[in-house]
Motif scaffolding. Structure first.
Motif, PDB file in Angstrom:
ATOM      1  N   LEU A 278     -83.794  17.675  23.096  1.00 37.11           N
ATOM      2  CA  LEU A 278     -84.857  17.667  24.101  1.00 37.11           C
ATOM      3  C   LEU A 278     -86.180  18.148  23.514  1.00 37.11           C
ATOM      4  O   LEU A 278     -87.239  17.582  23.783  1.00 37.11           O
ATOM      5  CB  LEU A 278     -84.463  18.559  25.288  1.00 37.11           C
ATOM      6  N   ILE A 279     -86.125  19.197  22.698  1.00 39.60           N
ATOM      7  CA  ILE A 279     -87.341  19.756  22.106  1.00 39.60           C
ATOM      8  C   ILE A 279     -87.999  18.749  21.165  1.00 39.60           C
ATOM      9  O   ILE A 279     -89.211  18.485  21.257  1.00 39.60           O
ATOM     10  CB  ILE A 279     -87.030  21.070  21.366  1.00 39.60           C
ATOM     11  N   ILE A 280     -87.224  18.172  20.264  1.00 40.13           N
ATOM     12  CA  ILE A 280     -87.782  17.236  19.285  1.00 40.13           C
ATOM     13  C   ILE A 280     -88.363  16.007  19.976  1.00 40.13           C
ATOM     14  O   ILE A 280     -89.431  15.512  19.608  1.00 40.13           O
ATOM     15  CB  ILE A 280     -86.715  16.831  18.256  1.00 40.13           C
ATOM     16  N   ALA A 281     -87.693  15.529  21.021  1.00 38.45           N
ATOM     17  CA  ALA A 281     -88.105  14.286  21.670  1.00 38.45           C
ATOM     18  C   ALA A 281     -89.199  14.465  22.708  1.00 38.45           C
ATOM     19  O   ALA A 281     -89.872  13.499  23.061  1.00 38.45           O
ATOM     20  CB  ALA A 281     -86.896  13.621  22.325  1.00 38.45           C
ATOM     21  N   ASN A 282     -89.414  15.708  23.191  1.00 36.43           N
ATOM     22  CA  ASN A 282     -90.285  15.874  24.356  1.00 36.43           C
ATOM     23  C   ASN A 282     -91.370  16.942  24.258  1.00 36.43           C
ATOM     24  O   ASN A 282     -92.298  16.918  25.057  1.00 36.43           O
ATOM     25  CB  ASN A 282     -89.423  16.226  25.581  1.00 36.43           C
ATOM     26  N   CYS A 283     -91.244  17.871  23.332  1.00 32.25           N
ATOM     27  CA  CYS A 283     -92.084  19.070  23.405  1.00 32.25           C
ATOM     28  C   CYS A 283     -93.172  19.101  22.339  1.00 32.25           C
ATOM     29  O   CYS A 283     -92.882  19.137  21.141  1.00 32.25           O
ATOM     30  CB  CYS A 283     -91.223  20.324  23.290  1.00 32.25           C
ATOM     31  N   GLU A 284     -94.404  19.127  22.800  1.00 30.27           N
ATOM     32  CA  GLU A 284     -95.541  19.214  21.898  1.00 30.27           C
ATOM     33  C   GLU A 284     -95.786  20.659  21.458  1.00 30.27           C
ATOM     34  O   GLU A 284     -96.058  20.931  20.296  1.00 30.27           O
ATOM     35  CB  GLU A 284     -96.788  18.674  22.608  1.00 30.27           C
ATOM     36  N   ASN A 285     -95.679  21.587  22.404  1.00 29.06           N
ATOM     37  CA  ASN A 285     -95.988  22.987  22.127  1.00 29.06           C
ATOM     38  C   ASN A 285     -94.775  23.689  21.520  1.00 29.06           C
ATOM     39  O   ASN A 285     -94.171  24.575  22.108  1.00 29.06           O
ATOM     40  CB  ASN A 285     -96.427  23.672  23.427  1.00 29.06           C
ATOM     41  N   THR A 286     -94.428  23.244  20.313  1.00 32.15           N
ATOM     42  CA  THR A 286     -93.273  23.765  19.589  1.00 32.15           C
ATOM     43  C   THR A 286     -93.742  24.469  18.322  1.00 32.15           C
ATOM     44  O   THR A 286     -94.468  23.886  17.522  1.00 32.15           O
ATOM     45  CB  THR A 286     -92.305  22.626  19.211  1.00 32.15           C
ATOM     46  N   ILE A 287     -93.336  25.708  18.158  1.00 34.79           N
ATOM     47  CA  ILE A 287     -93.728  26.505  16.998  1.00 34.79           C
ATOM     48  C   ILE A 287     -92.519  26.680  16.091  1.00 34.79           C
ATOM     49  O   ILE A 287     -91.413  26.987  16.555  1.00 34.79           O
ATOM     50  CB  ILE A 287     -94.271  27.875  17.436  1.00 34.79           C
TER      51      ILE A 287
END
Length: 347
Positions: A278-287
């Motif tokens: 979900l994070i890789i496919a959807n999240c821009e604000n990823t640190i």
């Protein structure tokens, strides 16, 4: 101008149209300046995953890239810790007072208020960024990236329309959260919470627009502007001695609730992989911690960049759930293990 120079110029131009506005509904309470607030706590959370790159304490994000040939994402580009995950979205008073329970105290898995405030702040960041996007494209004629071509005019029209629709959909969520804050209804969202011992080198504060649920049910897999998108909220935090993931959904978003129910039925390993996907496919604000990135092989770095590109930049509508080859909770990625590995490599 190559793609890297183009994107650098776009970011520079966008900064001219930043919005400084407190997200809190009660503007009469606002005091002090609109702060460059962190959507993820700087001290004690972001600081956990920051480390040295070129003699500077830095982080990586999934928005800052080095480009190679044919406009291909070549590498992640480091940014300073103070720049990570910030936005001009709260006044000094609300940023300090409202978030004190989650800034100054250890995470409480059983506290509805803790879950709500983390999700509220993640929503605020996404909402604010969407308003800035609309402001940028609405003022595109003032922007030197605009060359006056028919392509530029079409791009401006398309981006304004898309951002207006997205922002109109977010307004319903904002109104709901405003009422919850005003009435202290901290039990007004639905959640799935996953907590694992150990510190893992990522932080996320974002809304998501998954195309399908885990079982393959259509969610945001359409072109129809009359069907509203559903946007669950995710917060991923290293905290003290454990890592926490909160996925929140509005109770009126039935497809988001279905996604949460499906995730809640998974065993730990499948859930960890699903969260990563979900994070890789959807999240821009990823640190991302440099400790993680620098300890990946070149092949694995390339794989992660390709997965991100295929699911965001080159995204297409799909009937199949994206399964990442990564698990952000892999025990080999735990921060203390990465520190030891880095130290051994530097001997």
């Amino acid at each position: 101008m190559n793609i890297e120079e183009f994107n650098r110029e776009v970011q520079k131009q966008k900064s001219l149209f930043n919005i400084k506005e407190c997200f809190h509904h009660d503007k009469d309470e606002c005091k002090g300046k609109i702060k460059q607030a962190h959507s993820i706590q700087n001290n004690g959370r972001i600081s956990i995953i920051a480390s040295e790159v070129n003699k500077n304490i830095s982080l990586y994000t999934l928005t800052n890239f080095i480009y190679g040939e044919q406009n291909m994402l070549k590498d992640l580009k480091p940014i300073g810790r103070k720049e990570a995950s910030t936005f001009f979205g709260f006044c000094d008073f609300h940023d300090s007072k409202l978030f004190s329970p989650i800034e100054n105290f250890e995470f409480d898995h059983d506290s509805e208020k803790h879950l709500f405030l983390h999700s509220y702040r993640s929503f605020a960041h996404s909402y604010h960024r969407k308003k800035e996007e609309l402001n940028y494209w609405s003022n595109f004629e003032k922007n030197k990236m605009n060359n006056g071509s028919l392509f530029s005019q079409h791009m401006q029209s398309r981006m304004i329309g898309g951002n207006e629709i997205a922002l109109a959909e977010l307004e319903k969520g904002k109104h709901y959260l405003d009422n919850a804050i005003a009435n202290k209804n901290y039990d007004s969202l639905e959640y799935i919470v996953y907590q694992k011992e150990g510190l893992y080198p990522f932080a996320v504060s974002s809304q998501m627009s998954p195309k399908i649920t885990y079982s393959g049910k259509s969610m945001n897999n359409h072109h129809d502007p009359n069907i509203p998108y559903e946007n669950p909220i995710i917060t991923f935090l290293p905290d003290k001695n454990s890592t926490i993931v909160i996925i929140a959904a509005f109770p009126f978003e039935n497809k988001s609730i279905t996604l949460l129910d499906e995730l809640d039925s998974l065993n730990d390993l499948k859930l960890e992989k699903a969260i990563t996907s979900l994070i890789i496919a959807n999240c821009e604000n990823t640190i991302i911690s440099p400790l993680f990135w620098q300890n990946l092989s070149k092949k694995s770095q390339r794989k992660l960049l390709d997965e991100f590109t295929e699911n965001t930049i080159n995204s297409t509508y799909s009937k199949k759930w994206f399964n990442s080859s990564f698990n952000f909770f892999d025990e080999n990625y735990e921060i203390e293990k990465l520190k030891k590995k880095t130290a051994a490599n530097n001997v």
